[in-house]
Design an enzyme around this catalytic site. Structure first.
Site, short mmCIF file in Angstrom:
data_model
loop_
_atom_site.label_atom_id
_atom_site.label_comp_id
_atom_site.label_asym_id
_atom_site.label_seq_id
_atom_site.Cartn_x
_atom_site.Cartn_y
_atom_site.Cartn_z
N TYR A 53 1.02 -1.20 0.09
CA TYR A 53 -0.04 0.06 -0.09
C TYR A 53 0.73 1.20 0.03
O TYR A 53 1.83 1.34 0.74
CB TYR A 53 -0.92 0.02 1.30
CG TYR A 53 -2.32 -0.72 1.11
CD1 TYR A 53 -2.97 -0.07 -0.02
CD2 TYR A 53 -2.83 -1.44 1.82
CE1 TYR A 53 -4.27 -0.45 -0.24
CE2 TYR A 53 -4.07 -2.14 1.57
CZ TYR A 53 -4.92 -1.55 0.71
OH TYR A 53 -6.06 -2.11 0.37
N GLU A 55 -0.31 5.02 -0.24
CA GLU A 55 -1.01 5.93 -0.31
C GLU A 55 -0.37 7.32 -0.44
O GLU A 55 0.69 7.37 0.15
CB GLU A 55 -1.92 6.19 0.94
CG GLU A 55 -2.89 7.43 1.04
CD GLU A 55 -3.60 7.34 2.36
OE1 GLU A 55 -4.02 6.43 2.81
OE2 GLU A 55 -3.39 8.41 3.00
N ASP A 199 -6.62 14.66 -25.44
CA ASP A 199 -6.53 13.37 -25.03
C ASP A 199 -5.92 12.33 -26.13
O ASP A 199 -6.53 12.29 -27.27
CB ASP A 199 -8.19 12.84 -24.72
CG ASP A 199 -8.25 11.27 -24.53
OD1 ASP A 199 -7.17 10.66 -24.49
OD2 ASP A 199 -9.47 10.89 -24.09
N THR A 225 -4.43 7.04 -22.32
CA THR A 225 -4.30 5.77 -21.90
C THR A 225 -2.77 5.35 -22.29
O THR A 225 -2.14 5.89 -23.09
CB THR A 225 -5.26 4.62 -22.71
OG1 THR A 225 -4.97 4.89 -24.11
CG2 THR A 225 -6.98 4.96 -22.22
N LYS A 228 -2.56 1.33 -25.75
CA LYS A 228 -2.84 1.19 -27.22
C LYS A 228 -1.57 1.36 -27.72
O LYS A 228 -0.91 0.55 -28.08
CB LYS A 228 -3.82 2.63 -27.58
CG LYS A 228 -5.19 2.26 -26.72
CD LYS A 228 -6.17 3.64 -27.18
CE LYS A 228 -7.11 3.75 -26.00
NZ LYS A 228 -8.47 2.86 -25.86
N ARG A 234 -2.29 -1.68 -19.12
CA ARG A 234 -3.63 -0.94 -19.21
C ARG A 234 -3.74 -0.01 -17.98
O ARG A 234 -3.72 -0.61 -17.06
CB ARG A 234 -4.84 -2.10 -19.02
CG ARG A 234 -6.01 -1.86 -19.24
CD ARG A 234 -6.75 -3.25 -19.51
NE ARG A 234 -6.50 -3.65 -20.93
CZ ARG A 234 -7.16 -3.05 -22.15
NH1 ARG A 234 -8.02 -2.18 -21.84
NH2 ARG A 234 -6.60 -3.61 -23.17
#
Ligand SMILES: Cc1ncc(COP(=O)(O)O)c(C=O)c1O
Length: 414
Positions: A53, A55, A199, A225, A228, A234
């Protein structure tokens, strides 16, 4: 791919993964958005970093023992900055849509006006679709392609922008095969005092390789993203000018997300490193060459391509107007022969969205397998034969054999 432990522990799931591996091996992937990550990325994604973890951001974590995790995330950030010349990079967004959401929610007030390339013109749902948060919270104003040339109509965009005075303009798309004029977008945004968001989910790989002009110097914020054309895990990424850095970081954490997935950020760090190597540029050059060869061959066979050409990695192919086969029937025929592709609307399409006139094709995945111009010519031939004979099983069987032979010549994961 070895699944030694999974096979022993959960044979059912291991077999499903094996089946999907076999499917990917034996089909040529032409669905725009899908690509194949390297073994190194798969290893980083599946690493023990998933156990931690972490954070908040590097150097400011709430939990202890994050020193190594900090180094991993910082590495990813540095590599991304180098690749895109970005002033500030946030590598924590879980995907492209949350990256867009973070930008909207932190830089805009509810009710603010946003100018987008509407969905039927290939903008993305997360930019302003009626079923998305963006439509619910903001006033969404569409802009369009020129009906005749099927190119982005920048004069019309300027007119709409000056009339409507949006708070933000989005330059981004899911299926446009031509270059965008970032300088003109910047000029228009300046003329109406709007934030400019690009984008680049689709074209990020081509931008990273220097084949398409980089919008980062022209835009206030750039989202993408990473899976692609970039061929990374991903995931999502936000790049912005320093003056927005604090706002964007706060928007991603704690406003939108909590714990970052450090194993996936590690996968991204590996992929950024791959993208900084000369082979990545060669790969992206080949992606465009392959797309242009495919477009040329399809046009030689009498099949129309939207706007008549592609400058990038994808194209829209008019199966209904050129071959009298609807997008849905064409998609079924292509599925039978092992060319994975999707039906797609085009601007001003007269057919319904679930059975439109067009098929969208892209070349990044086939190029990752090592396919070149010669294979693109063969794929064009298979495409036309399959679509023209969509109800002729014996022709489809023959084309399936050709696809299998191609896949065997260009194996995916050794
Ligand atoms: C232009 C554009 N933006 C954003 C997205 C959303 O990305 P994700 O599926 O990672 O949420 C996509 C996905 O297809 C896209 O094409």
């Amino acid at each position: 791919m070895e699944l030694t432990h999974l096979q022993k522990q959960d044979e059912q799931l291991a077999n499903l993964i094996k089946n999907e591996t076999q499917r990917q091996e034996m089909e040529i992937e032409m669905i725009a958005s899908e690509n194949y990550v390297s073994q190194a990325v798969l290893e980083a994604n599946g690493s023990i970093l998933t156990n931690k973890y972490s954070e908040w951001y590097p150097g400011r974590r709430y939990y202890g023992w994050c020193g190594i995790i900090d180094e991993v995330e910082t590495l990813a950030i540095h590599r991304a900055k180098e690749l895109f010349w970005a002033e500030h990079v946030n590598v924590q967004p879980l995907s492209g849509s949350p990256a867009n959401m973070a930008v909207y929610m932190w830089l805009l007030q509810p009710g603010d006006k946003v100018l987008w390339f509407s969905l039927d013109q290939w903008g993305h749902l997360s930019h302003g679709h009626p079923m998305n948060f963006s439509w619910i919270l903001y006033e969404i104003v569409p802009y369009f392609l020129d009906k005749e040339t099927e190119l982005m109509d920048m004069d019309a965009l300027e007119k709409i922008a000056l009339e409507t005075k949006p708070k933000m303009i989005i330059a981004g798309f899911s299926a446009y095969s031509r270059d965008l004029d970032w300088k003109r977008f910047r000029k228009i945004a300046d003329a109406c005092d709007a934030i400019l968001l690009a984008d680049i989910a689709h074209i990020a790989g081509l931008i990273a390789a220097g084949i398409i002009e980089n919008p980062v110097p022209y835009c206030d914020v750039v989202t993408s993203t990473t899976h692609k054309t970039l061929r990374w895990p991903r995931w999502g990424i936000i790049m912005c000018r320093e003056k927005y850095a604090k706002a964007i970081d706060r928007a991603v954490f704690p406003w939108l997300q909590w714990w970052p997935h450090e194993n996936l950020i590690a996968g991204k760090a590996v992929a950024f490193w791959e993208a900084l190597k000369p082979e990545f540029k060669e790969y992206q050059i080949q992606v465009v060459k392959n797309a242009q060869t495919l477009a040329m061959k399809l046009q030689d066979a009498g099949v129309k391509i939207v706007s008549g050409w592609t400058d990038n990695h994808l194209m829209l192919v008019d199966t209904f107007g050129s071959l009298w086969v609807s997008g849905k029937d064409a998609e079924h025929a292509l599925e039978k022969v092992g060319l994975s592709a999707n039906k797609n609307m085009v601007p001003y399409d007269t057919r319904p969205p679930m059975d439109p006139s067009w098929i969208r094709l892209w070349t990044p995945a086939a190029t990752t397998r090592g396919m070149r111009e010669e294979q693109m010519e063969e794929i064009a031939d298979i495409f036309v034969l399959a679509v023209n004979n969509h109800d002729n099983e014996s022709v489809l069987d023959e084309q399936r054999k050709r696809v299998i032979a191609l896949c065997k010549d260009f194996p995916l994961y050794a």
